[in-house]
Motif scaffolding. Structure first.
Motif, PDB file in Angstrom:
ATOM      1  N   PRO A 284      -0.365   7.202  -0.876  1.00  0.00           N
ATOM      2  CA  PRO A 284      -0.698   6.671  -2.331  1.00  0.00           C
ATOM      3  C   PRO A 284      -2.089   6.072  -2.601  1.00  0.00           C
ATOM      4  O   PRO A 284      -2.676   6.215  -3.619  1.00  0.00           O
ATOM      5  N   LEU A 285      -2.555   5.646  -1.475  1.00  0.00           N
ATOM      6  CA  LEU A 285      -3.992   5.072  -1.445  1.00  0.00           C
ATOM      7  C   LEU A 285      -5.128   5.967  -1.676  1.00  0.00           C
ATOM      8  O   LEU A 285      -5.867   5.993  -2.575  1.00  0.00           O
ATOM      9  N   PHE A 286      -4.821   7.290  -1.046  1.00  0.00           N
ATOM     10  CA  PHE A 286      -5.488   8.195  -1.410  1.00  0.00           C
ATOM     11  C   PHE A 286      -5.696   8.784  -2.626  1.00  0.00           C
ATOM     12  O   PHE A 286      -6.592   9.206  -3.336  1.00  0.00           O
ATOM     13  N   VAL A 287      -4.448   8.944  -2.962  1.00  0.00           N
ATOM     14  CA  VAL A 287      -4.289   9.541  -4.548  1.00  0.00           C
ATOM     15  C   VAL A 287      -4.880   8.623  -5.706  1.00  0.00           C
ATOM     16  O   VAL A 287      -5.449   9.261  -6.412  1.00  0.00           O
ATOM     17  N   GLU A 288      -4.641   7.349  -5.442  1.00  0.00           N
ATOM     18  CA  GLU A 288      -5.267   6.321  -6.296  1.00  0.00           C
ATOM     19  C   GLU A 288      -7.043   6.584  -6.271  1.00  0.00           C
ATOM     20  O   GLU A 288      -7.576   6.583  -7.116  1.00  0.00           O
ATOM     21  N   PHE A 289      -7.480   6.457  -5.073  1.00  0.00           N
ATOM     22  CA  PHE A 289      -9.023   6.987  -4.990  1.00  0.00           C
ATOM     23  C   PHE A 289      -9.067   8.019  -5.446  1.00  0.00           C
ATOM     24  O   PHE A 289     -10.331   8.098  -6.318  1.00  0.00           O
TER      25      PHE A 289
ATOM     26  N   ASN B 135       0.829  -0.983   0.002  1.00  0.00           N
ATOM     27  CA  ASN B 135       0.014   0.033   0.015  1.00  0.00           C
ATOM     28  C   ASN B 135       1.070   1.411  -0.040  1.00  0.00           C
ATOM     29  O   ASN B 135       0.441   2.576  -0.203  1.00  0.00           O
ATOM     30  N   VAL B 136       1.995   1.112   0.069  1.00  0.00           N
ATOM     31  CA  VAL B 136       2.990   2.300   0.170  1.00  0.00           C
ATOM     32  C   VAL B 136       3.627   2.507  -1.014  1.00  0.00           C
ATOM     33  O   VAL B 136       3.661   3.516  -1.977  1.00  0.00           O
ATOM     34  N   CYS B 137       4.551   1.547  -1.486  1.00  0.00           N
ATOM     35  CA  CYS B 137       5.193   1.490  -2.882  1.00  0.00           C
ATOM     36  C   CYS B 137       4.674   1.022  -4.121  1.00  0.00           C
ATOM     37  O   CYS B 137       4.929   1.490  -5.088  1.00  0.00           O
ATOM     38  N   ARG B 138       3.533   0.468  -3.872  1.00  0.00           N
ATOM     39  CA  ARG B 138       2.645  -0.179  -4.932  1.00  0.00           C
ATOM     40  C   ARG B 138       3.657  -0.867  -5.892  1.00  0.00           C
ATOM     41  O   ARG B 138       3.067  -1.047  -7.054  1.00  0.00           O
TER      42      ARG B 138
END
Length: 148
Positions: free
Chosen positions: A120-125, A5-8
């Motif tokens: 990164p998870l929020f950016v993806e959302f 969930n951090v570096c993807r």
């Protein structure tokens, strides 16, 4: 297959004890811990409060007042967000839900958004939300000057 969930990039091996997101390495944990938002356990709701809360306190229409914002997304496009399987899958992530709760309850929403955009998870959302709304906008018929 799950990804960190951090570096993807890599397969996660570990889970954050505070917020339960998955990460792959010490480097990812170190970058995550500065913005980690522990999952809050909801307080138990007494039965009489549950009965009183059967009606929704607000609707989408209540949030869409003309004086609130100048750039608005039409209700029809907002409904497309609710029908997106991709967004539903993302919203299964407890860390994302906690980020959204934190933003919603923040006194300074712009500051809370700045912090969330480092995740990164929020950016993806947010990218998926914008893509759905933008794709819907592009699919609306446009008027060509030749047609006039």
């Amino acid at each position: 297959m799950q990804v960190c969930n951090v570096c993807r990039e890599k397969t996660p091996k570990y889970r954050c004890p505070a917020c339960k997101i998955r990460y792959c390495s010490l480097d990812c944990y170190k970058s995550h811990k500065d913005i980690c938002l522990p999952v809050e356990q909801p307080a138990p709701v007494p039965p009489e409060a549950k009965a009183a809360s059967n009606t929704e306190p607000w609707t989408v229409e209540d949030l869409l007042h003309d004086e609130d914002v100048t750039d608005k997304v039409p209700l029809q496009r907002l409904q497309q967000l609710g029908q997106s399987k991709e967004l539903q899958d993302l919203l299964c992530n407890p860390h994302l839900r906690q980020l959204l709760r934190t933003i919603d309850s923040a006194d300074s929403k712009p500051d809370a958004m700045k912090v969330a955009m480092q995740e990164p998870l929020f950016v993806e959302f947010s990218d998926r939300c914008l893509k759905i709304v933008d794709n819907e906008a592009k699919s609306l018929p446009s008027i060509e000057t030749d047609d006039l």
